[in-house]
Write an enzyme that holds these catalytic residues in place. Sequence first.
Site, short mmCIF file in Angstrom:
data_model
loop_
_atom_site.label_atom_id
_atom_site.label_comp_id
_atom_site.label_asym_id
_atom_site.label_seq_id
_atom_site.Cartn_x
_atom_site.Cartn_y
_atom_site.Cartn_z
N ASN A 156 36.59 176.68 29.14
CA ASN A 156 37.62 176.81 28.12
C ASN A 156 38.94 177.32 28.68
OD1 ASN A 156 36.06 175.83 26.06
ND2 ASN A 156 35.39 177.84 25.34
N ASP A 164 -4.24 203.73 39.03
CA ASP A 164 -5.49 204.34 39.44
C ASP A 164 -6.60 203.34 39.14
OD1 ASP A 164 -7.39 206.11 40.26
OD2 ASP A 164 -7.07 207.59 38.70
N GLU A 193 30.74 188.05 21.76
CA GLU A 193 30.42 189.06 20.75
C GLU A 193 28.96 189.05 20.32
OE1 GLU A 193 31.71 185.32 18.80
OE2 GLU A 193 32.59 186.61 20.31
N ASP A 240 -0.88 211.98 37.29
CA ASP A 240 -0.11 210.73 37.26
C ASP A 240 1.31 210.90 36.75
OD1 ASP A 240 -2.26 209.14 38.15
OD2 ASP A 240 -3.10 209.04 36.13
#
Length: 875
Positions: free
Chosen positions: A689, A353, A311, A625
């Site tokens: 677990n 560039d 969580e 660009d």
Amino acid sequence: MQLLSRLSPTEASHKGEPGQTQELLQLARLSPEDACTSVGSPLAGLSGQEAQVRLKRYGANVVTREQRPSIAKELWGRAYNPLNGLLITLAGVSYAVGDVRAAVVILVMVLLAIGTSFVQEHRSNKAAARLRSMVKTTASVRRSGVGKQGEFAEVPLDTLVPGDVVSVSAGDMIPADLRLLEAKDLFINQSAMTGEAMPIEKFSAPSDVAGGDPFDLPNMCFMGANVVSGYGNGLVVRTGSRTFFGELADQMAERRPPTAFDKGVKRFTWLMIRFIVVMVPLVFLINGVTKHDWLQALLFAMAIAVGLTPEMLPMIVTVNLAKGASAMARVKVIVKRLNAIQNLGAMDVLCTDKTGTLTQDRIILKRHLDLHGNESDRVLQYAWLNSHFQSGLKNLLDVAVLEHAEMHQVLGIDKGYAKVDEIPFDFARRRLSVVVSVPDGRHVLICKGEVEEMFAVCPNYEWDSQVGPLDETHFAAAKQETNDLNADGFRVVAVAYKEVPEVKTAYSVADESGLTLLGYIAFLDPPKDSAREALKALANKGVTVKILTGDNEVITRKVCKEVGLDAGSVLLGGQIETMSDEVLAEAADRTSVFAKLTPAQKERVVRLLRGRKHVVGFLGDGINDSPALKAADVGVSVDTAVDIAKEAADIILLEKSLLVLQQGVVEGRKVFGNITKYIRMGASSNFGNMFSVLGASMFLPFLPMAPIQVLTNNLLYDFSQTTIPTDNVDESDVQKPRQWDIGNIFKFMVTIGPISSLFDYATYAMMLFVFDAWHDPSLFQTGWFVESLLTQTLIIHVIRTAKVPFIQSRASAALMTTTAIICLIGIVLPYTRVGHILGFRPLPWAYWPLLAAMLAVYAVLTQWAKMHFVRRWGM
């Protein structure tokens, strides 16, 4: 921005407001003068006072998605995820079956996760908003009382109002919904609105479109589109949320494809959910069958579901990203999209560039030469006239030319010179022309542009007032001269002219023929002092820098050499055009420098590099660009960039520097490192677990831990993890790009997870056979609770680093503090009243030395397994 399918007029405006579409169609039918009259605005624009009145009436020119989210929206954004939904459902079930304490603990866990991530993200948003206010987006508007009378002046974009007259040119975003009053070779890209990729030419003449689709109106431009080439003036008719773009802001919000990191986090989340789906029914059935108490079995199974739920993952991700954004804000880097930080850390190729990154972005006009290399005032005069009269985007070369302000006086601009027409720049022709009426009434077309493209339209040359044909020998000499200038680091632009015998008012690209080459202007943009250091720093961090430029090969090689970048074999735009995608992808992988590229070629190189499993960043600030910025995994621009570049970017630098970008790369890798610490811990712990809970459920005559104890354990552990985002990251973890690898995480889980399960079983044996807890469930549960909490809380210090914990690598003070606090609570809790309420009982003193020995062996064994794992698979 996501391309939407073509919108119908009904979809494009609110269904209950068809009158707005009809209003636009009516404006399109009117002449420019009548259109202005219809909105109560003179053709010359509003007065400053009237603009203020209208601003109060219509509000700021801001669309909804650009506004800062409310606190309620921020909270909802943190709460809305499947893990919180699962936990709230479990809380509801617990309450329904009468276990109010469990419901409260689960809700506290949810609130802890939501609250922590909300606070951090809220702080980050505030910092980003402060920085974003430093990036000024403006529009050119003509108002009386603003700037010189009758001229356009820059005002903040959000102050535009209906009735304003604005000017747009190449590189501009359309600032509002406009009715064009004047247009010259104006091409608009409105793919964000219609999905049509090709630019559309717009005109100012009245128009009527059958079918009533506003997007087909040739004299209307809409907010969200951008100017590809040309220029125009327009009347603002709708602003802010009343524009088509504003009404559709939620639908049109950018939805980039998820990154490998996004996909990885999602896959991990659903992996844990699948574990829960398998484990919870098994635990429920086993305990129900063996203990014959189905209600307690159900409560225990739900508690296990909560324990297996990661969580805190949304909180860990959000807080890490927000912390990274805040760290970058301190060096004046604006993060527009939080996930871009992680992409920056994963980046292994940076395309950029050379102008402003390798060079100083401080262009100086040094020479103006005729064809024989002699200084020529006439070349300077013609270049100045071209830059002075052009109305499109003035680039740094134009600014450098116009710094020769003495030309205004020398030429007597105010005494008979006037602009007749303009042929705007585009990236196919790579030149720009203006037609000027000179004092004696003649029209002169003055053109300047890239040398090779200018040669193609110049059959003649002029030298010493003599005009002659430009033959092959002249071409060779001219090319040699420009190559020599390029080799010295000069950017060269050719200047040509043509006297137009017939007097006309409109000119086109076809008129750019039969020109006379006059000479060259040469600019110098010195290399940055920091460029060599920045390139070395990026290389040390595993980032390969590739130069993608529109400049020619000679000057690009010169600049690369000066900053210590090995150009190698330069790939030119002309060569790229003939290559298939497969061939180009392979060539792009091994090439460091690309020259003479068009915008489409830049985008193609970036896209193909991504296709070869690179995480690609692109740094750019020009009109050319924007396609590459959108194609990259992370687009980076600067606050001085053109509007379309800033819109396309994920990150904006307030200082155009590769060193600043390198700091961002490091922050991205820190973010990734701290997130994966939690994921590794959660995956291995939950995997272990599973075996522990299943085994205990099968052979114990009672529940191995009461449901409320499982939830308390999980709550305390979650609290200890809240400081992971503050943790230190080893230098070795930021030395190379970090990318998501679910396979590596799975291997880690099956390597480390069983070790924790092994020591859980050792604890079971200790409690059952040393302390005879077969008939004392409370003692057994207390012993396992303490061991489980301490091992989980302490083992993060082993898992967080590939080195030896506490000796070679230390956690942050905050993580050390929360670890100490939670361990102390776990030790003291069985002896307190709260512990008694939770079903704990005091542990025998002999328990503690045995536990200490167990923890020491657990840490050593986990460290050994981790080192083996690192040597074989890396972390």
